[in-house]
Design a protein around this motif. Structure first.
Motif, short mmCIF file in Angstrom:
data_model
loop_
_atom_site.label_atom_id
_atom_site.label_comp_id
_atom_site.label_asym_id
_atom_site.label_seq_id
_atom_site.Cartn_x
_atom_site.Cartn_y
_atom_site.Cartn_z
N SER A 147 0.78 -1.34 -0.07
CA SER A 147 -0.09 0.03 -0.21
C SER A 147 0.93 1.12 -0.03
O SER A 147 2.03 1.27 0.72
CB SER A 147 -0.91 -0.13 1.31
N THR A 161 0.84 5.75 0.41
CA THR A 161 0.15 6.75 0.77
C THR A 161 0.67 8.40 0.18
O THR A 161 1.82 8.26 0.44
CB THR A 161 -0.29 6.91 2.09
N THR A 162 0.11 9.01 -0.27
CA THR A 162 0.48 10.39 -0.54
C THR A 162 1.43 10.47 -1.75
O THR A 162 2.43 9.81 -1.73
CB THR A 162 1.14 11.31 0.24
N TYR A 218 -3.93 7.35 -2.35
CA TYR A 218 -3.91 6.17 -1.84
C TYR A 218 -3.74 5.06 -2.78
O TYR A 218 -4.86 5.07 -3.66
CB TYR A 218 -4.83 6.01 -0.71
#
Length: 254
Positions: free
Chosen positions: A151, A153-154, A171
């Motif tokens: 995963s 993020t940003t 995301y």
């Protein structure tokens, strides 16, 4: 009086968790710390660590290794110039430019955490994961090798070099075994078509399936832009095998 010990010439130090070999070793008995500056090899139940300079805290089971650091086992090779490594847990905290290589992928980061036993990683600076035909990057990355899950993020970016496909957003989740990705928050898909690029924006981007049978879904408030084509609709379903793209709910193209 000083409680300092200096050993040199084929030095071997052992405890219940690791074996250290080097040419010259300093031991501060008051602080319970070992120091070396002329290369050393540390072997525990999981990994073998080598570095030019390092310290080892007997109380914390912690190595702070700097300059030409390598952590190896049958699954991977970690290369860095600065890391903290705990022999009891196999945890490594990375500082500065670091690379983790395995037979399936390569990871680059400039700051992060790596569990060498569970093969779980968290990276927080300039991090990328290179899979066979895919690259994923973001300000923050999480990767579980055994589950095949990552995963980001940003400012995330997913690149498919085989299909000339790029996806961006804030995301993303990537499922390595299914070769599928899920992207939200300012999601955009960029596809190269005949030396031109088509941009498709939407709330959510879902890419599923292997390259030979891949489906791309983009839904809610979709906007399309290409040098000779623009469009809007609620959602898109694209079959990359057949080349058929379907637009749903009040589609407009011009």
């Amino acid at each position: 009086d000083t409680r300092m010990v200096l050993s040199w010439g084929n030095v071997v130090l052992k405890d219940k968790k690791m074996t250290l070999t080097t040419d010259t070793l300093n031991f501060d008995r008051a602080k319970q710390k070992l120091y070396y500056t002329q290369h050393a090899k540390i072997k525990d139940q999981t990994n073998t660590l080598t570095s030019k300079v390092g310290t080892y805290s007997l109380e914390q089971n912690k190595f702070t290794a700097t300059t030409k650091v390598f952590v190896t086992n049958p699954e991977h090779v970690l290369e860095s110039n600065h890391l903290d490594y705990y022999t009891d847990t196999g945890y490594a905290y990375l500082y500065g430019s670091s690379t983790i290589k395995s037979k399936d992928n390569t990871i680059y980061t400039e700051r992060g955490f790596y569990d060498s036993k569970a093969e779980i990683s968290r990276f927080v600076k300039n991090s990328k994961i290179y899979f066979t035909n895919r690259t994923i990057e973001g300000d923050s990355l999480y990767y579980d090798k055994y589950k095949g899950f990552a995963s980001a993020t940003t400012n995330i970016k997913l690149v498919d070099s085989l299909q000339n496909f790029v996806a961006k957003g804030n995301y993303a989740e990537y499922f390595e075994l299914k070769d599928s990705a899920f992207i939200i928050d300012k999601a955009v898909a960029i596809t190269v078509i005949e030396k031109d690029s088509m941009y498709v924006h939407g709330d959510t981007l879902l890419v599923t399936g292997k390259p030979e049978n891949r489906i791309v879904r983009i839904y809610h408030d979709v906007r399309i832009f290409k040098s000779d084509l623009q469009g809007v609709c609620d959602s898109i379903h694209s079959n990359q095998q057949t080349g058929l793209t379907r637009l749903f709910k009040n589609p407009v193209l011009w």
